[in-house]
Design a protein around this motif. Structure first.
Motif, PDB file in Angstrom:
ATOM      1  N   HIS A   1       0.817  -1.223   0.000  1.00  0.00           N
ATOM      2  CA  HIS A   1       0.000   0.000   0.000  1.00  0.00           C
ATOM      3  C   HIS A   1       0.845   1.264   0.000  1.00  0.00           C
ATOM      4  O   HIS A   1       0.392   2.324  -0.453  1.00  0.00           O
ATOM      5  N   GLU A   2       2.072   1.172   0.494  1.00  0.00           N
ATOM      6  CA  GLU A   2       2.928   2.351   0.554  1.00  0.00           C
ATOM      7  C   GLU A   2       3.312   2.848  -0.839  1.00  0.00           C
ATOM      8  O   GLU A   2       3.565   4.039  -1.033  1.00  0.00           O
ATOM      9  N   ALA A   3       3.365   1.929  -1.798  1.00  0.00           N
ATOM     10  CA  ALA A   3       3.784   2.292  -3.151  1.00  0.00           C
ATOM     11  C   ALA A   3       2.599   2.472  -4.103  1.00  0.00           C
ATOM     12  O   ALA A   3       2.794   2.782  -5.283  1.00  0.00           O
ATOM     13  N   LEU A   4       1.382   2.274  -3.600  1.00  0.00           N
ATOM     14  CA  LEU A   4       0.204   2.423  -4.450  1.00  0.00           C
ATOM     15  C   LEU A   4      -0.407   3.809  -4.300  1.00  0.00           C
ATOM     16  O   LEU A   4      -0.345   4.415  -3.226  1.00  0.00           O
ATOM     17  N   CYS A   5      -1.001   4.288  -5.384  1.00  0.00           N
ATOM     18  CA  CYS A   5      -1.616   5.614  -5.400  1.00  0.00           C
ATOM     19  C   CYS A   5      -2.984   5.497  -6.050  1.00  0.00           C
ATOM     20  O   CYS A   5      -3.101   5.019  -7.182  1.00  0.00           O
ATOM     21  N   LEU A   6      -4.015   5.910  -5.337  1.00  0.00           N
ATOM     22  CA  LEU A   6      -5.385   5.844  -5.842  1.00  0.00           C
ATOM     23  C   LEU A   6      -5.883   7.236  -6.206  1.00  0.00           C
ATOM     24  O   LEU A   6      -5.944   8.131  -5.359  1.00  0.00           O
ATOM     25  N   ILE A   7      -6.239   7.395  -7.471  1.00  0.00           N
ATOM     26  CA  ILE A   7      -6.846   8.638  -7.958  1.00  0.00           C
ATOM     27  C   ILE A   7      -8.295   8.331  -8.317  1.00  0.00           C
ATOM     28  O   ILE A   7      -8.561   7.418  -9.098  1.00  0.00           O
ATOM     29  N   VAL A   8      -9.225   9.061  -7.741  1.00  0.00           N
ATOM     30  CA  VAL A   8     -10.637   8.855  -8.081  1.00  0.00           C
ATOM     31  C   VAL A   8     -11.119  10.023  -8.933  1.00  0.00           C
ATOM     32  O   VAL A   8     -10.708  11.161  -8.730  1.00  0.00           O
ATOM     33  N   GLN A   9     -11.972   9.712  -9.882  1.00  0.00           N
ATOM     34  CA  GLN A   9     -12.486  10.751 -10.774  1.00  0.00           C
ATOM     35  C   GLN A   9     -13.845  11.264 -10.307  1.00  0.00           C
ATOM     36  O   GLN A   9     -14.749  10.481 -10.014  1.00  0.00           O
ATOM     37  N   ILE A  10     -13.957  12.568 -10.276  1.00  0.00           N
ATOM     38  CA  ILE A  10     -15.243  13.227 -10.083  1.00  0.00           C
ATOM     39  C   ILE A  10     -15.632  13.812 -11.424  1.00  0.00           C
ATOM     40  O   ILE A  10     -14.950  14.686 -11.959  1.00  0.00           O
ATOM     41  N   GLU A  11     -16.738  13.314 -11.999  1.00  0.00           N
ATOM     42  CA  GLU A  11     -17.120  13.722 -13.348  1.00  0.00           C
ATOM     43  C   GLU A  11     -18.628  13.657 -13.565  1.00  0.00           C
ATOM     44  O   GLU A  11     -19.098  13.392 -14.665  1.00  0.00           O
ATOM     45  N   SER A  12     -19.367  13.900 -12.496  1.00  0.00           N
ATOM     46  CA  SER A  12     -20.830  13.930 -12.589  1.00  0.00           C
ATOM     47  C   SER A  12     -21.356  14.916 -11.555  1.00  0.00           C
ATOM     48  O   SER A  12     -20.675  15.231 -10.572  1.00  0.00           O
ATOM     49  N   PRO A  13     -22.588  15.414 -11.743  1.00  0.00           N
ATOM     50  CA  PRO A  13     -23.166  16.317 -10.745  1.00  0.00           C
ATOM     51  C   PRO A  13     -23.234  15.683  -9.355  1.00  0.00           C
ATOM     52  O   PRO A  13     -22.982  16.357  -8.357  1.00  0.00           O
ATOM     53  N   LYS A  14     -23.546  14.400  -9.288  1.00  0.00           N
ATOM     54  CA  LYS A  14     -23.584  13.732  -7.986  1.00  0.00           C
ATOM     55  C   LYS A  14     -22.202  13.686  -7.351  1.00  0.00           C
ATOM     56  O   LYS A  14     -22.045  13.875  -6.141  1.00  0.00           O
ATOM     57  N   GLY A  15     -21.181  13.445  -8.174  1.00  0.00           N
ATOM     58  CA  GLY A  15     -19.817  13.455  -7.660  1.00  0.00           C
ATOM     59  C   GLY A  15     -19.429  14.814  -7.111  1.00  0.00           C
ATOM     60  O   GLY A  15     -18.752  14.914  -6.086  1.00  0.00           O
ATOM     61  N   VAL A  16     -19.856  15.868  -7.799  1.00  0.00           N
ATOM     62  CA  VAL A  16     -19.583  17.227  -7.320  1.00  0.00           C
ATOM     63  C   VAL A  16     -20.230  17.440  -5.960  1.00  0.00           C
ATOM     64  O   VAL A  16     -19.618  18.001  -5.034  1.00  0.00           O
TER      65      VAL A  16
END
Length: 265
Positions: free
Chosen positions: A142-157
């Motif tokens: 886990h120390e070397a992993l990087c999680l990027i999540v996308q916000i791309e919808s009105p609900k995500g906003v």
């Protein structure tokens, strides 16, 4: 053997601007060409490009000797697919269309071994462990992993605060194209309402202490988003660059209508 360093995650921590390019050709040969040009990071797209786990692996291997850090976007949030991507050596994963803190937390669990997650153990079968060559991989992965999540919808906003606050989410990436469609302005991410939503997400994610990224093929957009606080910005798309270059070359010899570059893709 030591754990391979996640150069993208290390660069994020420094806070410097990081300029990236989308890789959509789905071949190691094309990805290697782009990786050799000096972009800080390269997005290997598993959502909209015709990629599979083997083609993504080939691109990871092709760009490995270069300074451009690979980021892989999964097609969806499926934990089984995420397991496969991590096992072939993906260290930085981007996941599309995240719309709640619960979804973000599920993605974190998909990237971690029990008792903190649900990732299955591949051991000597997988490239991520260098076929059991990395010492103590299970406790250090886990120390070397990087999680990027996308916000791309009105609900995500609407849920940006909860998403960004999720422990284990390393960064948030905004998708202007899908957001503009979801807000009723297809193909027009520059619409004031869409821009207002983008600025809201940037401020919210920054307040949570997380880096923000975005796709901005046009320079004016990229500079504006950088001024607003985006740290990692994709400013090129390999397919678009090829097409634009080809159109410009043909136009020097044949009469044809002027092609306007898209502000989204």
């Amino acid at each position: 053997m030591e754990m391979p360093v996640n150069t993208f995650k290390s660069a994020l921590a420094k806070g410097d601007p990081m300029w990236g390019c989308w890789a959509g050709f789905a071949t190691g040969y094309a990805a290697e060409i782009v990786a050799s040009t000096g972009f800080d990071w390269l997005l290997i797209d598993g959502e909209h490009a015709p990629n599979t786990v083997p083609t993504i692996l080939a691109q990871l291997q092709a760009v490995a000797p270069y300074a451009s850090s690979p980021v892989v976007r999964s097609v969806n949030q499926d934990a089984a697919l995420i397991k496969q991507l991590l096992d072939v050596g993906v260290q930085t994963l981007m996941v599309p269309m995240v719309e709640s803190g619960e979804q973000a937390a599920a993605l974190v669990r998909a990237m971690r071994y029990p008792p903190h997650g649900i990732r299955g153990v591949g051991g000597g079968l997988v490239r991520a462990t260098r076929w059991d060559g990395v010492d103590d991989y299970l406790t250090k992965a886990h120390e070397a992993l990087c999680l990027i999540v996308q916000i791309e919808s009105p609900k995500g906003v609407e849920q940006a605060e909860a998403i960004a606050a999720t422990e284990g989410v390393d960064a948030v990436f905004i998708g202007p194209a899908d957001l503009s469609v979801g807000m009723g302005h297809p193909g027009n991410p520059g619409h004031p309402d869409v821009q207002q939503a983008i600025e809201k997400v940037i401020k919210t994610v920054q307040a949570a202490g997380k880096p923000v990224g975005i796709l901005a093929p046009l320079e004016d957009d990229a500079r504006r988003y950088q001024a607003l606080g985006c740290q990692f910005i994709a400013v090129g798309i390999d397919i678009s660059l090829l097409r634009q270059g080809a159109l410009a070359t043909v136009a020097r010899y044949k009469e044809r209508s002027t092609h306007q570059s898209s502000s989204t893709y």
